[in-house]
Design an enzyme around this catalytic site. Structure first.
Site, short mmCIF file in Angstrom:
data_model
loop_
_atom_site.label_atom_id
_atom_site.label_comp_id
_atom_site.label_asym_id
_atom_site.label_seq_id
_atom_site.Cartn_x
_atom_site.Cartn_y
_atom_site.Cartn_z
N SER A 147 28.42 73.65 3.77
CA SER A 147 27.81 72.39 3.34
C SER A 147 26.75 72.03 4.36
O SER A 147 26.83 72.45 5.52
CB SER A 147 28.87 71.28 3.29
OG SER A 147 28.26 70.00 3.17
N TYR A 162 35.94 67.07 6.88
CA TYR A 162 35.08 67.93 6.08
C TYR A 162 33.98 68.53 6.95
O TYR A 162 33.70 69.73 6.89
CB TYR A 162 34.48 67.12 4.93
CG TYR A 162 33.64 67.90 3.95
CD1 TYR A 162 34.23 68.73 3.00
CD2 TYR A 162 32.25 67.81 3.96
CE1 TYR A 162 33.47 69.44 2.09
CE2 TYR A 162 31.47 68.52 3.05
CZ TYR A 162 32.09 69.33 2.12
OH TYR A 162 31.33 70.04 1.23
#
Length: 257
Positions: A147, A162
């Site tokens: 990401s 995350y």
């Protein structure tokens, strides 16, 4: 002239291939001729995906239920895929999750779960595919979906577990590229920006997030279906034979500022 992105005869395994970006990337590879192994936890969904891909693109497909946090399930899934196809040339490690909460309120379980799925799960699948299929074949293309949050922090959506897990995926990618290059395996990561998926739609459609996007993303919009696919096809194809260990942002420029 040869098609540098032709994947005819190749077999691609895609995790998290029940909805969203995983399905889009699987279709993109199938469009280039690759056979597809769809892995996810929800059997009914992956069977639908496999059927749709087979019917649309005419390639051989296989749906295998697998929880990537379960080592035994991962090993059995890879064995089943190899029993059917005899090889796995391409792996897209796409399965993941995302805990959003202020760092000071994140629980141990939330942090542990994030690392277990996004980082450890990615490693478990890569390990099994490399050991059982790619190292013996002296060929492989592994694409780990990280990401842009694996490269930077953010102020709009607090999600420290995350960030930690996806940052781990970026450096795990470099480590595996370093180890497995001698086996003819390339290992790269893609770092998507804001894309519409079933998990992100509600957030991305909110007024405050749309305003944020205009200032945070140089292209002033979210990614749309298809804009991640070309990166996946490139890294899966013969065209990327000398590309390994990279983290490729596909984020409209978010990480450039």
């Amino acid at each position: 002239m040869n098609n540098l992105f032709d994947l005819t005869g190749r077999v691609a395994l895609v995790t998290g291939c029940s909805t969203g970006l995983g399905v889009q990337m699987a279709k993109a590879l199938a469009n280039q001729g690759a056979s597809i192994i769809a892995l996810a936890r929800r059997q009914e969904l992956i069977e639908q995906v496999a059927k749709e891909i087979h019917d649309t693109y005419g390639v051989d497909t296989l749906a295998i239920r697998c929880d990537i946090t379960d080592t035994d399930m991962v090993d059995k899934a890879i064995d089943e895929a190899l029993a059917h196809f005899g090889k796995i040339d391409i792996l897209i490690n796409n399965a993941g999750t995302g805990a959003v909460a202020p760092a000071e309120d994140i629980t141990d379980d939330q942090f542990s779960n994030e690392l277990n799925i996004d980082l450890f799960g990615t490693f478990k699948v890569a390990r099994a595919v490399a050991k059982k299929a790619m190292i013996p074949a002296k060929y492989g293309r592994i694409i780990n979906i990280s990401s842009m949050y694996g490269l930077v922090g953010n102020k709009i959506a607090p999600s420290s577990p995350y960030h930690a897990a996806k940052g781990g995926v970026v450096n795990l990618t470099r480590a595996l590229a370093g180890e497995w290059g001698k086996h003819g395996i390339t290992v790269n990561s893609i770092c998507p920006g804001y894309f519409y998926t079933p998990l992100t739609k509600e957030t991305l459609d909110s007024d405050y997030f749309k305003e944020y996007a205009k200032t945070a993303i140089p292209m002033e919009r979210y990614g749309v279906e298809g804009e991640l696919d070309t990166a996946a096809v490139f890294l899966a194809s013969p065209a990327s034979s000398y590309v390994t260990g990279i983290a490729l942002p596909v984020d409209g420029g978010y990480t450039s500022m």
